[in-house]
Every structure is written in structure tokens, then in C-alpha cells.
Scaffold this motif. Structure first.
Motif, PDB file in Angstrom:
ATOM      1  N   UNK A   7       0.837  -1.206   0.000  1.00  0.00           N
ATOM      2  CA  UNK A   7       0.000   0.000   0.000  1.00  0.00           C
ATOM      3  C   UNK A   7       0.872   1.257   0.000  1.00  0.00           C
ATOM      4  N   UNK A   8       1.906   1.258   0.829  1.00  0.00           N
ATOM      5  CA  UNK A   8       2.797   2.416   0.935  1.00  0.00           C
ATOM      6  C   UNK A   8       3.570   2.634  -0.363  1.00  0.00           C
ATOM      7  N   UNK A   9       4.000   1.536  -0.992  1.00  0.00           N
ATOM      8  CA  UNK A   9       4.715   1.670  -2.276  1.00  0.00           C
ATOM      9  C   UNK A   9       3.820   2.309  -3.335  1.00  0.00           C
ATOM     10  N   UNK A  10       2.567   1.847  -3.413  1.00  0.00           N
ATOM     11  CA  UNK A  10       1.639   2.411  -4.395  1.00  0.00           C
ATOM     12  C   UNK A  10       1.377   3.887  -4.122  1.00  0.00           C
ATOM     13  N   UNK A  11       1.323   4.261  -2.842  1.00  0.00           N
ATOM     14  CA  UNK A  11       1.130   5.672  -2.516  1.00  0.00           C
ATOM     15  C   UNK A  11       2.339   6.491  -2.970  1.00  0.00           C
ATOM     16  N   UNK A  12       3.541   6.003  -2.716  1.00  0.00           N
ATOM     17  CA  UNK A  12       4.751   6.713  -3.148  1.00  0.00           C
ATOM     18  C   UNK A  12       4.783   6.905  -4.650  1.00  0.00           C
ATOM     19  N   UNK A  28       9.658   4.589   0.647  1.00  0.00           N
ATOM     20  CA  UNK A  28      10.976   4.860   0.053  1.00  0.00           C
ATOM     21  C   UNK A  28      11.171   4.070  -1.244  1.00  0.00           C
ATOM     22  N   UNK A  29      10.533   2.899  -1.336  1.00  0.00           N
ATOM     23  CA  UNK A  29      10.593   2.124  -2.578  1.00  0.00           C
ATOM     24  C   UNK A  29       9.809   2.835  -3.682  1.00  0.00           C
ATOM     25  N   UNK A  30       8.622   3.326  -3.344  1.00  0.00           N
ATOM     26  CA  UNK A  30       7.822   4.047  -4.334  1.00  0.00           C
ATOM     27  C   UNK A  30       8.434   5.373  -4.729  1.00  0.00           C
ATOM     28  N   UNK A  31       9.240   5.954  -3.831  1.00  0.00           N
ATOM     29  CA  UNK A  31       9.899   7.245  -4.089  1.00  0.00           C
ATOM     30  C   UNK A  31      11.387   7.055  -4.375  1.00  0.00           C
ATOM     31  N   UNK A  32      11.765   5.923  -4.919  1.00  0.00           N
ATOM     32  CA  UNK A  32      13.189   5.579  -5.050  1.00  0.00           C
ATOM     33  C   UNK A  32      13.968   6.538  -5.944  1.00  0.00           C
ATOM     34  N   UNK A  33      13.309   7.281  -6.813  1.00  0.00           N
ATOM     35  CA  UNK A  33      14.006   8.243  -7.675  1.00  0.00           C
ATOM     36  C   UNK A  33      14.184   9.615  -7.019  1.00  0.00           C
ATOM     37  N   UNK A  34      13.699   9.756  -5.783  1.00  0.00           N
ATOM     38  CA  UNK A  34      13.817  11.022  -5.049  1.00  0.00           C
ATOM     39  C   UNK A  34      14.965  10.919  -4.052  1.00  0.00           C
ATOM     40  N   UNK A  35      15.902  11.854  -4.122  1.00  0.00           N
ATOM     41  CA  UNK A  35      17.088  11.793  -3.265  1.00  0.00           C
ATOM     42  C   UNK A  35      16.772  12.127  -1.813  1.00  0.00           C
ATOM     43  N   UNK A  36      15.925  13.123  -1.587  1.00  0.00           N
ATOM     44  CA  UNK A  36      15.662  13.594  -0.229  1.00  0.00           C
ATOM     45  C   UNK A  36      14.207  13.314   0.157  1.00  0.00           C
ATOM     46  N   UNK A  37      14.011  12.472   1.150  1.00  0.00           N
ATOM     47  CA  UNK A  37      12.687  12.101   1.635  1.00  0.00           C
ATOM     48  C   UNK A  37      12.650  12.308   3.146  1.00  0.00           C
ATOM     49  N   UNK A  38      11.611  12.980   3.630  1.00  0.00           N
ATOM     50  CA  UNK A  38      11.414  13.151   5.069  1.00  0.00           C
ATOM     51  C   UNK A  38      10.042  12.617   5.445  1.00  0.00           C
ATOM     52  N   UNK A  57     -17.318   8.369   1.263  1.00  0.00           N
ATOM     53  CA  UNK A  57     -18.626   8.320   0.605  1.00  0.00           C
ATOM     54  C   UNK A  57     -18.503   8.322  -0.917  1.00  0.00           C
ATOM     55  N   UNK A  58     -17.270   8.350  -1.417  1.00  0.00           N
ATOM     56  CA  UNK A  58     -17.024   8.428  -2.858  1.00  0.00           C
ATOM     57  C   UNK A  58     -16.422   7.111  -3.345  1.00  0.00           C
ATOM     58  N   UNK A  59     -16.921   6.566  -4.460  1.00  0.00           N
ATOM     59  CA  UNK A  59     -16.288   5.367  -5.026  1.00  0.00           C
ATOM     60  C   UNK A  59     -14.811   5.624  -5.319  1.00  0.00           C
ATOM     61  N   UNK A  60     -13.957   4.723  -4.889  1.00  0.00           N
ATOM     62  CA  UNK A  60     -12.519   4.937  -4.995  1.00  0.00           C
ATOM     63  C   UNK A  60     -12.036   4.721  -6.423  1.00  0.00           C
ATOM     64  N   UNK A  61     -11.364   5.746  -6.950  1.00  0.00           N
ATOM     65  CA  UNK A  61     -10.676   5.663  -8.232  1.00  0.00           C
ATOM     66  C   UNK A  61      -9.304   6.293  -8.021  1.00  0.00           C
ATOM     67  N   UNK A  62      -8.285   5.458  -7.856  1.00  0.00           N
ATOM     68  CA  UNK A  62      -6.959   5.952  -7.472  1.00  0.00           C
ATOM     69  C   UNK A  62      -6.309   6.810  -8.554  1.00  0.00           C
ATOM     70  N   UNK A  63      -6.860   6.775  -9.764  1.00  0.00           N
ATOM     71  CA  UNK A  63      -6.293   7.585 -10.845  1.00  0.00           C
ATOM     72  C   UNK A  63      -6.906   8.987 -10.886  1.00  0.00           C
ATOM     73  N   UNK A  64      -7.975   9.182 -10.120  1.00  0.00           N
ATOM     74  CA  UNK A  64      -8.664  10.468 -10.165  1.00  0.00           C
ATOM     75  C   UNK A  64      -8.190  11.362  -9.027  1.00  0.00           C
ATOM     76  N   UNK A  65      -7.907  12.614  -9.337  1.00  0.00           N
ATOM     77  CA  UNK A  65      -7.528  13.587  -8.317  1.00  0.00           C
ATOM     78  C   UNK A  65      -8.622  14.640  -8.187  1.00  0.00           C
TER      79      UNK A  65
END
Length: 683
Positions: free
Chosen positions: A499-504, A539-549, A668-676
Motif C-alpha cells: 500500500x505504501x509503495x503504491x502511494x509513493x 521509500x521504494x515508491x519514491x526511489x528516484x527522489x534523493x531527499x525524503x522526510x 462516501x465516494x467510489x474509490x478511483x486511485x487515478x482520479x484527483x
């Protein structure tokens, strides 16, 4: 003392064995830990057929994440040792509180009672670890008489404690210190006592911390007085009200708008010549009252005595007309059932969307309906506001509720128009202000959770806020469903590694879509700790980012500091509480930041809300290398970026504040992870 617990004895049984005795017991793994007089412990355990007892030193640091059970043991023993020795004057619940047996009823300065209830002076006790020291945190409070409902209890207690500011709080604290440490009579637990008795602690004294003004000193070196930690007051972040004039700065959003007009001023006529309002009103309700209120938008309304200044009128402030419809607004059929009423409002909103063009939909809730409108029972929960917001967000409709009680409040007319005008302006797509010092190359992310208790426990919506630069661009959200959550003892959900990787990966994707480059740094804020799986996945999902906090933030309500200052050779309690921006360093990865506190405004010292003594925010870095004072300065700035409020700041940074709101409505909203979603749709 340690006792084998092979035949399991529950928490409830331990409590029964200790009843009315100056001892405490807790079950822990395969043992029972007890604290107190060894003979009393033996007698109590003998009744439970437990004869084998070992004496062990209890050497625990309350900073240890596994110290919760032992913390309960020490706290219970401490409360009993204080209260039972003074049973004529004190009482305890053996968990958190001690209170005086004698009751009182609050009175005003004319001697008239201000409440129908009786109260007891009380103190909350918490054992913890601060600045690498085990400490007892003593927080004065009050206890209301038994049989009072939760809401009434909160209101009545706040009437008294809300006005207990710095000096008054200190007076109560000193009174309880005198009771607890009275002539060295109070026995405290210390390790090394062979018979596990409590021992007198004669050197008990408050923790002292030193704060330097950042303009005077920029290091955390030693002070003249003995302190356990030293820090500085960070500079108050400024807001910018023009994209071309760098001098249009103010620390207050309301004063900046009044002095300079909004940040989007030069783009106003390019986008639209006016802000168009559509109105939903109940069937059978006279619209004149609402329309008269709305048509006063361009009138001046006098300010209040300190922060809320005069409202000069909508067009004078925002330099764009507010287009208000004439009579003949769209009607809502009133139905008593909140769910059916919500469906009616949503159908009406959809009809308006099809038939007309507008910027913001105003939904009028008359006083006779009451507000908020909810169902809240053990079997069901429904919030009309959240339901309608969720529907409108999916349809791309910016909506604003307005309650009848607000339009009739003559005493706060200026405040109401300031807040309503900001909502209408922002929801129409404009930017009122931006931060002057936010790094445009950094992605600031907030994570918030919402659990629908009426579905499967794994039905968890996670709201992820994205703020990509100081201009407010990228103030967007994505909703996700956790597939394999983990729950801690407090039932807080955590992401699995996947889940965390997909979020990153989603963070990087959304940033790149809007900026066409990768962020130089990613900062993620969360109100709960980052577990190992979450750190590895992010950190795996953000592996191309040098600085992560990865930053955990929360308010430490148990911790109160009394603001004091040096006058000649003495330390005196200040009239105002801790200054906003005060920063105390606990360790390289942990600090205390006063986001809420007193501050200096053009009209003088100001304490937002004027309620009691502020508690600090605890900042914990779980991953990353950015200096803790830089992380604190960023949080201080992000506390001024909530476009839903004209307060000088909010108690939490907009990253987590908005993510929490979004997750609540987002379930209350149907989840669509591609929609912002644009945050304005949820405001």
C-alpha cells in the motif's frame, strides 16, 4: 515485584485485588507486575492462590514504546499513594485523576452562580519521558459532578478552564505541587527499594527550558539558568498578496486582504468578470431574509475589538463583483429524514448544474431545520454536509452551506462576512494569498485516514493531500483504499508495504503530471508513527527522489509550559502564554513546536482563541536527514495555508488538516486511485 501468571489473571481481576489498597498490579506477558508494600501484595495474591513472588528492580524509561503497561502500573501506584494517605480530602480514579472531595460552584464577580453544577478541583497525572528524563506531568483540571452528559460536561468545564490563562494556570499548578509534595510526606516510587515501598522524593522540581529570540541568538547553547533543553523562537512566516510586488506581505490573512487585495487580483478579469452564485433554498421558506443578507455583501460591517477588522465589502476587498440571483432560486423539498433530504439536495444540485452556469452553489439551511443535520446512533451514522459535499465533488460542483442562524447574528456580522467571502472567492477558483518562503521544488504531502465502522473493519479510506508550491498550485487530493491494513492497540490503521509503495508511486505520478519534473524533495506528514513496512514501501515508491522526510506530528495535550521571563534577577510568570514559533529540541530527530501560542500583532499581543495554555506539537522524524528546525519552520508556514479559514493559523499544517477532512468525506465516494480532486470541492 514480578509474579508468574500461568493461570491468566485479567486486568479486571488485578483491579479487584488492589481495591482500596495502596498497591497496583498489571498483567504483562506471562507475569503480573505489582508495586507497593510487599506484605499487602502477598496478602492480595494469596487470595488468588498465587504464592510465588519475585522482587525485581523496576527500571523503565517511559520513552520506550513497550513501557505502556508499566506506565499504567507506576501511575496507578502513585495516585493511590497520594490519595489514600489523604483520604479525608482527596479522591482518585486510580488511572489518571486525583480530585478534592470538597466541591465548589463557580461564581462571577458579583457573587452569582454561573453554573447549575458542582465541581471539584482536580489534577491529571501522567508519567512520561521528556528530554531524556523520566518525569511526572501534573495538569490542573476540574471534575464535574456525576450524571452529567458528555456534551454538557465538555461545555461546562470549558467555561471555567477556558479562561485559565498562563498566570492562573500556574497558580493552580503551584497549589497542587504543594498538596502532592506536602512537607515531603508524599511517597514516590524509586528503583532500588528492596521491599518495593514508595520513597520520599525531596528534589522534585519543574523542568526548565530556555528560549532565545531568533533575532538575538541562533544556536542552542547553554543559558545562565539551569535548563534541560534550549531553543529559539522561529520567525513568523509571511503571506504574499501579489505575484509581482514582493513588498505586499503580511503575517495575517485578514489584514493582508484588507491592505492589499488578493493574490489573484491581476488574473481576475482574465478568468471571469464576476463570481456567479446559484442558490438552493427550501420549499415554503421566505427567501427575502437570505437575499437581504446576500445583498449586503458590498456594505461595510464594523470589526470586533482585536483581530477581526472591519469588512469593507466584497467587491472592495476582492476587486470582483458577486453576482447574486434574484428571486426564483432552485427549491429543496423538505423531508424530515436526513438521508432523503440529502438525496433531494443532491438531485436539485444536479439539475442546477445542467440548466445554468455558476461558480459556487449556495445551500441554505434555515434555522427551523437545525444545523448540523445528522443521524448518530450505535447502528447508523449520516452527516448531511458530508453526503452533499461528496456528491458535489464527484460532479465538479463547488458548494457552500449557509445556516439561518448565521445570517441573523448581528454581533458577528463582520466575522461572518469575512469567512463567507473567503469561501466564495476561493471556491470560485481564485488564490487569496500564498506563502512567501515555501520551496517550489518540494512536494509536501499529508496522509489522513477514515474508517467506516458500519462496514468491514478493513474498509479504510486514505486521503492524500498534495501541495506542490507556495502559489497553492497542486492543492489536490487522491483517495485510496487500503488493501491490507495493520491496526495498532488504539485501532489506528497503517499501510502495508505494498500500500505504501503504491502511494509513493502515486505521489511522483501526480507531481510529474502537473509540473513536468520530479520533486527535489518529498516531505510526508502523518498523525501516527511510520511503521517499518510504511517506511520501506514509501521509500521504494519514491526511489528516484534523493531527499525524503517522513514526519510524525501530533499535539501533546499533556504537556504544558508556563511562559516566564527574567526581570532583573528574578524569573516571573508572563501575562501571555508560550510564544507561537517557540521550538525546543529534544533530540536530533524530535522537537516541540508551539504552532498555537501568543504572537505580536500590530494592535499588540494576541492569543488566538484565548483558551487556557497551549500545548506544543511534537515533531518526530522517522526517516530523512533534514534538520529538525527546518522541518519545524515548514510546518509553521503550512499552518497558514488553509483557505477555509481567516485565522492567523490553524493548529495543524494544512497537509494533515485537509487530508483528514478529505478522508472523512472521501469514504462516501467510489474509490478511483487515478482520479484527483481539487481541495476546494471539499471545503
Amino acid at each position: 515485584m514480578e509474579v508468574s501468571n500461568k493461570e491468566f489473571i485479567s486486568w479486571k481481576k488485578c483491579k479487584e485485588l488492589c481495591l482500596h489498597k495502596a498497591i497496583a498490579m498489571v498483567p504483562f506477558n506471562d507475569a503480573i507486575f505489582a508495586l507497593g508494600n510487599i506484605e499487602e501484595i502477598r496478602l492480595s495474591l494469596k487470595s488468588a492462590n498465587i504464592l510465588s513472588i519475585n522482587t525485581v528492580p523496576l527500571d523503565v524509561s517511559f520513552s520506550d514504546v513497550n513501557a505502556g503497561v508499566l506506565q499504567n502500573l507506576v501511575t496507578s501506584a502513585f495516585l493511590k499513594s497520594v490519595a489514600l494517605k489523604r483520604n479525608k480530602e482527596l479522591r482518585t480514579d486510580t488511572r489518571r485523576f486525583i480530585w478534592k472531595k470538597e466541591s465548589f460552584c463557580p461564581e462571577n464577580k458579583w457573587g452569582r452562580k454561573t453554573s447549575r453544577y458542582n465541581f471539584h478541583k482536580a489534577v491529571e497525572i501522567c508519567f512520561s519521558n521528556r528530554f531524556n528524563k523520566n518525569v511526572v506531568i501534573i495538569t490542573p483540571t476540574i471534575k464535574i459532578q456525576e450524571g452529567v452528559g458528555r456534551h454538557t460536561k465538555s461545555v461546562e468545564i470549558n467555561k471555567i478552564l477556558g479562561w485559565q490563562h498562563n498566570a492562573k494556570f500556574n497558580d493552580d499548578l503551584k497549589e497542587w505541587e504543594g498538596i502532592i509534595f506536602k512537607n515531603g510526606e508524599c511517597n514516590f516510587f524509586l528503583t532500588g527499594e528492596e521491599n518495593q515501598q514508595f520513597r520520599v522524593l525531596n528534589n522534585a522540581k519543574p523542568i526548565g527550558c530556555g528560549i532565545y529570540k531568533s533575532s538575538l541568538r541562533t544556536t542552542y547553547g547553554p543559558m545562565e539558568y539551569k535548563t534541560v533543553s534550549n531553543g529559539i523562537v522561529l520567525e513568523e512566516p509571511s503571506l504574499l498578496f501579489s505575484p509581482v510586488d514582493r513588498y505586499k506581505l503580511d503575517i495575517s490573512p485578514i489584514m493582508g486582504l484588507s491592505r492589499f487585495s488578493p493574490y489573484s487580483l491581476q488574473f481576475t478579469n482574465v478568468v471571469s468578470s464576476s463570481i456567479k452564485i446559484a442558490i438552493l433554498t427550501p420549499e415554503g421558506i421566505d427567501e427575502d431574509e437570505l437575499l437581504n443578507f446576500l445583498n449586503s455583501a458590498n456594505l461595510e460591517h464594523p470589526g470586533e475589538k482585536d483581530y477581526v477588522i472591519k469588512f469593507k465589502g466584497f467587491e472592495s476587498t476582492y476587486k470582483i463583483p458577486l453576482c447574486i440571483p434574484e428571486k426564483g432560486s432552485y427549491l429543496i423539498e423538505h423531508i424530515e429524514n436526513p438521508k432523503q433530504l440529502g438525496e433531494n439536495i443532491c438531485r436539485a444540485a444536479e439539475r442546477i448544474k445542467i440548466k445554468s452556469s455558476f461558480d459556487v452553489l449556495l445551500i441554505y439551511i434555515p434555522s427551523i431545520w437545525g444545523y448540523p443535520i445528522r443521524i448518530d446512533s450505535p447502528d447508523d451514522y449520516f452527516d448531511l454536509h458530508d453526503y452533499v459535499k461528496a456528491f458535489c465533488a464527484q460532479k465538479g460542483i463547488s458548494s457552500q452551506f449557509i445556516a439561518g442562524k448565521s445570517i441573523n447574528d448581528e454581533l458577528q456580522k463582520s466575522r461572518i462576512w469575512w469567512w463567507l467571502s473567503l469561501a466564495l472567492y476561493t471556491k470560485a477558483g481564485y488564490v487569496p494569498w500564498v506563502l512567501d518562503n515555501l520551496d517550489d521544488s518540494v512536494a509536501y504531502i499529508g496522509i489522513g485516514y477514515s474508517i467506516n465502522k458500519f462496514f468491514h473493519k478493513n474498509n479504510i479510506t486514505i486521503g492524500c493531500s498534495h501541495i506542490y508550491n507556495r502559489r497553492g498550485e497542486g492543492l489536490t487530493f487522491r483517495l485510496r483504499q487500503l488493501e491490507n491494513p495493520f491496526f495498532d492497540r488504539k485501532k489506528n490503521p497503517y499501510m502495508s508495504k505494498d500500500d505504501a509503495r503504491r502511494m509513493g508511486e502515486g505521489i511522483i505520478q501526480l507531481f510529474f503530471e502537473q509540473n513536468k519534473v520530479l520533486p527535489a524533495r518529498v516531505v510526508i506528514h502523518k498523525l501516527t508513527p511510520f511503521r517499518k513496512d510504511e517506511i520501506e514501501g514509501l521509500t521504494l515508491g519514491l526511489q528516484n527522489i534523493k531527499n525524503i522526510d517522513l514526519i510524525e506530528i501530533n499535539i501533546d495535550n499533556n504537556l504544558k509550559f508556563i511562559a516566564s521571563s527574567r526581570k532583573n534577577t528574578k524569573i516571573e510568570v508572563s501575562n501571555y502564554p508560550m510564544e507561537r514559533g517557540s521550538l525546543l529540541i529534544d533530540s536530533p530527530s524530535k522537537a516541540y513546536l508551539w504552532v498555537h501560542g501568543s504572537m505580536l500583532m500590530p494592535f499588540g499581543p494576541y492569543y488566538q482563541g484565548k483558551r487556557r495554555v497551549p500545548s506544543p506539537m511534537v515533531i518526530k522524524r522517522h526517516y530523512g536527514s533534514t534538520n529538525i528546525d527546518i522541518l519545524a519552520q515548514e510546518i509553521l508556514g503550512l499552518s497558514k495555508m488553509d483557505y477555509n479559514s481567516l485565522d492567523v493559523y490553524t493548529p495543524l499544517p494544512c497537509t494533515v488538516l485537509t487530508a483528514k477532512r478529505i478522508a472523512k468525506i472521501g469514504q462516501l465516494i467510489p474509490i478511483d486511485e487515478k482520479r484527483s480532486f481539487d481541495y476546494r470541492l471539499f471545503m
